[in-house]
Design a protein around this motif. Structure first.
Motif, PDB file in Angstrom:
ATOM      1  N   TRP A 219      -9.964  78.297  -0.497  1.00 61.07           N
ATOM      2  CA  TRP A 219      -8.807  77.713  -1.172  1.00 61.07           C
ATOM      3  C   TRP A 219      -7.628  78.681  -1.172  1.00 61.07           C
ATOM      4  CZ3 TRP A 219      -6.669  78.944  -6.121  1.00 61.07           C
ATOM      5  CH2 TRP A 219      -5.734  78.016  -6.588  1.00 61.07           C
ATOM      6  N   LEU A 220      -7.889  79.952  -1.468  1.00 63.51           N
ATOM      7  CA  LEU A 220      -6.819  80.953  -1.463  1.00 63.51           C
ATOM      8  C   LEU A 220      -6.220  81.103  -0.071  1.00 63.51           C
ATOM      9  CD1 LEU A 220      -8.450  83.670  -3.750  1.00 63.51           C
ATOM     10  CD2 LEU A 220      -6.384  82.344  -4.270  1.00 63.51           C
ATOM     11  N   SER A 221      -7.074  81.048   0.945  1.00 65.73           N
ATOM     12  CA  SER A 221      -6.602  81.159   2.322  1.00 65.73           C
ATOM     13  C   SER A 221      -5.692  79.983   2.687  1.00 65.73           C
ATOM     14  CB  SER A 221      -7.800  81.216   3.265  1.00 65.73           C
ATOM     15  OG  SER A 221      -7.369  81.320   4.585  1.00 65.73           O
ATOM     16  N   ALA A 222      -6.065  78.799   2.247  1.00 66.15           N
ATOM     17  CA  ALA A 222      -5.285  77.600   2.568  1.00 66.15           C
ATOM     18  C   ALA A 222      -3.916  77.604   1.893  1.00 66.15           C
ATOM     19  CB  ALA A 222      -6.068  76.352   2.153  1.00 66.15           C
ATOM     20  N   ARG A 223      -3.825  78.281   0.758  1.00 60.90           N
ATOM     21  CA  ARG A 223      -2.553  78.244   0.036  1.00 60.90           C
ATOM     22  C   ARG A 223      -1.769  79.538   0.104  1.00 60.90           C
ATOM     23  NH1 ARG A 223      -1.617  79.092  -4.940  1.00 60.90           N
ATOM     24  NH2 ARG A 223      -1.085  76.964  -5.417  1.00 60.90           N
TER      25      ARG A 223
ATOM     26  N   ASP B 226       1.520  83.313  -6.930  1.00 55.19           N
ATOM     27  CA  ASP B 226       1.726  82.369  -8.013  1.00 55.19           C
ATOM     28  C   ASP B 226       0.559  82.437  -8.980  1.00 55.19           C
ATOM     29  OD1 ASP B 226      -0.277  81.050  -6.627  1.00 55.19           O
ATOM     30  OD2 ASP B 226       0.820  79.187  -6.383  1.00 55.19           O
ATOM     31  N   VAL B 227       0.686  81.744 -10.080  1.00 54.87           N
ATOM     32  CA  VAL B 227      -0.332  81.789 -11.121  1.00 54.87           C
ATOM     33  C   VAL B 227      -1.653  81.191 -10.637  1.00 54.87           C
ATOM     34  CG1 VAL B 227      -0.929  80.991 -13.439  1.00 54.87           C
ATOM     35  CG2 VAL B 227       1.374  81.809 -12.964  1.00 54.87           C
ATOM     36  N   ALA B 228      -1.604  80.127  -9.862  1.00 55.39           N
ATOM     37  CA  ALA B 228      -2.842  79.507  -9.369  1.00 55.39           C
ATOM     38  C   ALA B 228      -3.625  80.483  -8.491  1.00 55.39           C
ATOM     39  CB  ALA B 228      -2.526  78.223  -8.601  1.00 55.39           C
ATOM     40  N   GLY B 229      -2.934  81.205  -7.621  1.00 51.24           N
ATOM     41  CA  GLY B 229      -3.593  82.210  -6.793  1.00 51.24           C
ATOM     42  C   GLY B 229      -4.165  83.340  -7.631  1.00 51.24           C
ATOM     43  N   LEU B 230      -3.430  83.712  -8.659  1.00 53.62           N
ATOM     44  CA  LEU B 230      -3.891  84.752  -9.582  1.00 53.62           C
ATOM     45  C   LEU B 230      -5.175  84.318 -10.280  1.00 53.62           C
ATOM     46  CD1 LEU B 230      -3.151  87.510 -10.900  1.00 53.62           C
ATOM     47  CD2 LEU B 230      -1.877  86.205 -12.606  1.00 53.62           C
TER      48      LEU B 230
ATOM     49  N   ILE C 293      -5.911  89.786  -6.509  1.00 56.67           N
ATOM     50  CA  ILE C 293      -5.252  89.595  -7.809  1.00 56.67           C
ATOM     51  C   ILE C 293      -3.886  90.266  -7.798  1.00 56.67           C
ATOM     52  CG2 ILE C 293      -5.291  90.320 -10.238  1.00 56.67           C
ATOM     53  CD1 ILE C 293      -8.371  89.837 -10.124  1.00 56.67           C
ATOM     54  N   PHE C 294      -3.841  91.514  -7.345  1.00 55.17           N
ATOM     55  CA  PHE C 294      -2.569  92.242  -7.325  1.00 55.17           C
ATOM     56  C   PHE C 294      -1.556  91.576  -6.408  1.00 55.17           C
ATOM     57  CE2 PHE C 294      -5.193  96.134  -8.517  1.00 55.17           C
ATOM     58  CZ  PHE C 294      -4.908  95.984  -9.859  1.00 55.17           C
ATOM     59  N   ARG C 295      -2.005  91.019  -5.288  1.00 59.90           N
ATOM     60  CA  ARG C 295      -1.082  90.331  -4.379  1.00 59.90           C
ATOM     61  C   ARG C 295      -0.661  88.966  -4.902  1.00 59.90           C
ATOM     62  NH1 ARG C 295      -4.689  91.891  -0.634  1.00 59.90           N
ATOM     63  NH2 ARG C 295      -5.322  89.764  -0.304  1.00 59.90           N
ATOM     64  N   SER C 296      -1.428  88.395  -5.830  1.00 63.85           N
ATOM     65  CA  SER C 296      -1.130  87.064  -6.349  1.00 63.85           C
ATOM     66  C   SER C 296      -0.290  87.076  -7.610  1.00 63.85           C
ATOM     67  CB  SER C 296      -2.442  86.317  -6.657  1.00 63.85           C
ATOM     68  OG  SER C 296      -3.175  86.118  -5.479  1.00 63.85           O
ATOM     69  N   ASP C 297      -0.002  88.244  -8.129  1.00 68.25           N
ATOM     70  CA  ASP C 297       0.729  88.352  -9.382  1.00 68.25           C
ATOM     71  C   ASP C 297       2.190  87.944  -9.176  1.00 68.25           C
ATOM     72  OD1 ASP C 297       1.861  88.948 -11.823  1.00 68.25           O
ATOM     73  OD2 ASP C 297       1.180  91.036 -11.855  1.00 68.25           O
ATOM     74  N   PRO C 298       2.609  86.815  -9.766  1.00 76.54           N
ATOM     75  CA  PRO C 298       3.995  86.371  -9.578  1.00 76.54           C
ATOM     76  C   PRO C 298       5.005  87.352 -10.161  1.00 76.54           C
ATOM     77  CG  PRO C 298       2.750  84.784 -10.926  1.00 76.54           C
ATOM     78  CD  PRO C 298       1.828  85.895 -10.567  1.00 76.54           C
ATOM     79  N   ALA C 299       4.621  88.118 -11.174  1.00 77.93           N
ATOM     80  CA  ALA C 299       5.537  89.086 -11.780  1.00 77.93           C
ATOM     81  C   ALA C 299       5.866  90.210 -10.797  1.00 77.93           C
ATOM     82  CB  ALA C 299       4.938  89.668 -13.054  1.00 77.93           C
ATOM     83  N   GLU C 300       4.923  90.560  -9.929  1.00 74.82           N
ATOM     84  CA  GLU C 300       5.141  91.623  -8.954  1.00 74.82           C
ATOM     85  C   GLU C 300       6.115  91.204  -7.855  1.00 74.82           C
ATOM     86  OE1 GLU C 300       3.944  94.834  -8.914  1.00 74.82           O
ATOM     87  OE2 GLU C 300       3.331  94.345 -10.940  1.00 74.82           O
ATOM     88  N   SER C 301       6.204  89.901  -7.596  1.00 73.35           N
ATOM     89  CA  SER C 301       7.084  89.437  -6.533  1.00 73.35           C
ATOM     90  C   SER C 301       8.415  88.928  -7.044  1.00 73.35           C
ATOM     91  CB  SER C 301       6.387  88.327  -5.729  1.00 73.35           C
ATOM     92  OG  SER C 301       6.247  87.186  -6.547  1.00 73.35           O
ATOM     93  N   GLY C 302       8.619  89.064  -8.342  1.00 76.86           N
ATOM     94  CA  GLY C 302       9.872  88.595  -8.922  1.00 76.86           C
ATOM     95  C   GLY C 302       9.845  87.134  -9.269  1.00 76.86           C
ATOM     96  N   GLY C 303       8.653  86.496  -9.176  1.00 75.54           N
ATOM     97  CA  GLY C 303       8.514  85.091  -9.502  1.00 75.54           C
ATOM     98  C   GLY C 303       8.361  84.886 -10.994  1.00 75.54           C
TER      99      GLY C 303
END
Length: 144
Positions: A67-71, A77-81, A133-143
């Protein structure tokens, strides 16, 4: 020395490898108890325990990694996190449920080979999930 430049293509490749590794580790986690006996690394536990300690968390990791790979093109984003966090918790479950087996090995009541085999995927799942988790954090990407 060259300057590090962030490359979206490079990041996508790294993410894809992480997810592929999590898919493989999830599948291996499911298979471990069934490969153990032919390899001489079996432990004497009920099959329902193997399902709870290997099949369910391993399946969860594999499905969530797919699922993570597909998205992944959506970016952090939060869902990935949440998905990566669930993978981490599944890996932690595998490790935590094998602490008694590791303790038995330390006391000489079980072989170290069996204990290591049955718990081997857990630390790898946890490390790779933490990376996701670290790559999915929206706060780290400015999201948001």
């Amino acid at each position: 020395m060259g300057e590090h430049v962030h490359s979206p293509a490079r990041e996508t490749g790294r993410t894809g490898r992480t997810e592929a590794a999590l898919i493989a580790l999830g599948a291996l986690t499911v298979a471990i108890p069934y490969l153990a006996r032919p390899l001489g690394l079996g432990v004497d536990v009920a099959s329902r325990i193997e399902i709870a300690d290997h099949v369910i968390p391993g399946s969860l990791v594999a499905v969530l990694a797919i699922w993570l790979s597909a998205r992944r093109r959506r970016g952090p984003d939060v869902a990935g996190l949440v998905g990566a966090g669930a993978c981490f918790l599944a890996g932690f479950w595998v490790l935590a449920t094998h602490v008694p087996l590791l303790a038995d090995a330390a006391r000489g009541h079980e072989s170290w080979g069996s204990a290591a085999w049955h718990s081997s995927t857990a630390p790898l799942i946890m490390v790779l999930s933490l990376s996701a988790i670290f790559r999915s954090d929206p706060a780290e990407s400015g999201g948001a």
